[in-house]
Scaffold this motif. Structure first.
Motif, PDB file in Angstrom:
ATOM      1  N   SER A 111       0.854  -1.196   0.000  1.00  0.00           N
ATOM      2  CA  SER A 111       0.000   0.000   0.000  1.00  0.00           C
ATOM      3  C   SER A 111       0.889   1.246   0.000  1.00  0.00           C
ATOM      4  O   SER A 111       2.110   1.145  -0.136  1.00  0.00           O
ATOM      5  CB  SER A 111      -0.928  -0.010   1.222  1.00  0.00           C
ATOM      6  N   LYS A 112       0.299   2.423   0.164  1.00  0.00           N
ATOM      7  CA  LYS A 112       1.035   3.679   0.108  1.00  0.00           C
ATOM      8  C   LYS A 112       0.854   4.469   1.411  1.00  0.00           C
ATOM      9  O   LYS A 112      -0.227   4.464   2.017  1.00  0.00           O
ATOM     10  CB  LYS A 112       0.536   4.536  -1.056  1.00  0.00           C
ATOM     11  N   ASP A 113       1.936   5.141   1.829  1.00  0.00           N
ATOM     12  CA  ASP A 113       1.806   6.040   2.981  1.00  0.00           C
ATOM     13  C   ASP A 113       1.443   7.441   2.467  1.00  0.00           C
ATOM     14  O   ASP A 113       1.251   7.655   1.255  1.00  0.00           O
ATOM     15  CB  ASP A 113       3.092   6.065   3.814  1.00  0.00           C
ATOM     16  N   GLN A 114       1.355   8.402   3.372  1.00  0.00           N
ATOM     17  CA  GLN A 114       0.941   9.755   2.996  1.00  0.00           C
ATOM     18  C   GLN A 114       1.926  10.439   2.047  1.00  0.00           C
ATOM     19  O   GLN A 114       1.556  11.333   1.285  1.00  0.00           O
ATOM     20  CB  GLN A 114       0.761  10.598   4.254  1.00  0.00           C
ATOM     21  N   ASN A 118       6.071   3.142  -0.432  1.00  0.00           N
ATOM     22  CA  ASN A 118       5.462   1.809  -0.358  1.00  0.00           C
ATOM     23  C   ASN A 118       5.478   1.274   1.071  1.00  0.00           C
ATOM     24  O   ASN A 118       6.470   1.414   1.787  1.00  0.00           O
ATOM     25  CB  ASN A 118       6.200   0.829  -1.266  1.00  0.00           C
ATOM     26  N   ILE A 119       4.369   0.679   1.480  1.00  0.00           N
ATOM     27  CA  ILE A 119       4.261   0.022   2.788  1.00  0.00           C
ATOM     28  C   ILE A 119       4.005  -1.462   2.541  1.00  0.00           C
ATOM     29  O   ILE A 119       3.042  -1.833   1.856  1.00  0.00           O
ATOM     30  CB  ILE A 119       3.103   0.602   3.626  1.00  0.00           C
ATOM     31  N   ILE A 184      -0.130  -0.442  -7.906  1.00  0.00           N
ATOM     32  CA  ILE A 184       1.259   0.014  -8.008  1.00  0.00           C
ATOM     33  C   ILE A 184       1.908  -0.670  -9.204  1.00  0.00           C
ATOM     34  O   ILE A 184       2.067  -1.896  -9.229  1.00  0.00           O
ATOM     35  CB  ILE A 184       2.041  -0.298  -6.719  1.00  0.00           C
ATOM     36  N   SER A 185       2.270   0.132 -10.204  1.00  0.00           N
ATOM     37  CA  SER A 185       2.863  -0.409 -11.431  1.00  0.00           C
ATOM     38  C   SER A 185       4.358  -0.111 -11.482  1.00  0.00           C
ATOM     39  O   SER A 185       4.811   0.940 -11.009  1.00  0.00           O
ATOM     40  CB  SER A 185       2.179   0.199 -12.663  1.00  0.00           C
ATOM     41  N   ASN A 186       5.109  -1.042 -12.052  1.00  0.00           N
ATOM     42  CA  ASN A 186       6.565  -0.894 -12.213  1.00  0.00           C
ATOM     43  C   ASN A 186       7.239  -0.452 -10.918  1.00  0.00           C
ATOM     44  O   ASN A 186       7.917   0.573 -10.838  1.00  0.00           O
ATOM     45  CB  ASN A 186       6.864   0.093 -13.346  1.00  0.00           C
ATOM     46  N   ASN A 187       7.009  -1.246  -9.887  1.00  0.00           N
ATOM     47  CA  ASN A 187       7.535  -0.996  -8.549  1.00  0.00           C
ATOM     48  C   ASN A 187       9.065  -0.936  -8.577  1.00  0.00           C
ATOM     49  O   ASN A 187       9.728  -1.870  -9.032  1.00  0.00           O
ATOM     50  CB  ASN A 187       7.069  -2.118  -7.618  1.00  0.00           C
ATOM     51  N   LYS A 188       9.618   0.160  -8.086  1.00  0.00           N
ATOM     52  CA  LYS A 188      11.073   0.350  -8.075  1.00  0.00           C
ATOM     53  C   LYS A 188      11.774  -0.617  -7.135  1.00  0.00           C
ATOM     54  O   LYS A 188      13.007  -0.805  -7.224  1.00  0.00           O
ATOM     55  CB  LYS A 188      11.404   1.784  -7.670  1.00  0.00           C
TER      56      LYS A 188
END
Length: 244
Positions: A111-114, A118-119, A184-188
């Motif tokens: 998921s995403k934080d503020q 990435n979390i 989330i696409s193309n996660n670094k």
């Protein structure tokens, strides 16, 4: 009286000769030997092949509590160039190019934080509605081949083993936690360059296949909220089909 019979005798003789000539001509045509075309057999054959695989995907060496659910499937296909290295052509080296699609259903959530970071967490299935990760890659397989094939038969036993280098050119994770949907696409954090070992064995078209990834799907520095490294080595088990 003798003069009237002579023409009839001559006619009979003429018809007899014509009948005999016609008979021998027909007989000669019937017994004429059939000439079959000569088919050249290529003793310097190669097992150049297209391949197609269907697999069940596993995630190994993951953080504590990692589980998979549903059926995580994978598909791949490509072409291999055969290069025999012995006189009987039963041993060879092959290299090729292909594409793969891998899908994983598991409880590693992203998921995403503020701040947009990435979390990562390992959650119970009751804490989300759906969660999946998928990726697409370009593959370069390089393998050592043994088979008991001959240039007269395309059905044979085989054992092929080698390494596969892959570049993930597209990946996407989708989490629906019941309130929000995170795509989330193309996660670094994903290791785009993957490598592993594999083996396939079987008879004719049907062969079992197993691949094990030697490096982690995620970078070693990526950790869950509990501080565990994610890692995640992949394993694919299934069937591979070879088509000449």
């Amino acid at each position: 009286m003798k003069n009237s019979l002579k023409p009839k005798h001559d006619m009979r003789l003429l018809f007899s000769c014509l009948f005999l000539v016609s008979f021998f001509n027909s007989f000669a045509q019937e017994v004429k030997p059939e000439i079959k075309p000569i088919v050249k057999i290529d003793s310097l054959y190669r097992e150049d092949q297209f391949y197609f695989s269907v697999t069940y995907n596993l995630l190994l060496q993951g953080p504590t509590g990692l589980k998979q659910d549903k059926f995580s499937a994978g598909l791949s296909g490509g072409f291999l160039r055969d290069m025999p290295i012995n006189k009987t052509r039963t041993i060879a080296i092959a290299a090729g190019l292909g594409l793969s699609y891998q899908n994983f259903y598991q409880n590693l959530t992203i998921s995403k934080d503020q701040n947009g970071g990435n979390i990562y967490g390992v959650n119970s299935s009751s804490e989300y509605v759906s969660n999946r990760y998928k990726q697409y890659s370009v593959d370069v397989p390089i393998e050592f081949r043994w088979r008991n094939s001959t240039y007269e038969s395309y059905k044979f036993w085989r054992i092929y083993s080698g390494v596969k280098l892959s570049y993930i050119f597209s990946d996407k994770s989708i989490l629906n936690d019941g309130e929000n949907t995170y795509k989330i696409s193309n996660n670094k954090d994903v290791n785009q360059f993957q490598y592993g070992v594999y083996v396939s064995a079987g008879y004719n078209t049907w062969n079992v296949y197993c691949y094990y990834g030697l490096n982690g799907l995620f970078d070693k520095s990526v950790k869950t909220l509990s501080g565990e490294s994610i890692g995640l080595n992949t394993m694919n088990i299934g069937l591979i089909f070879y088509i000449l």
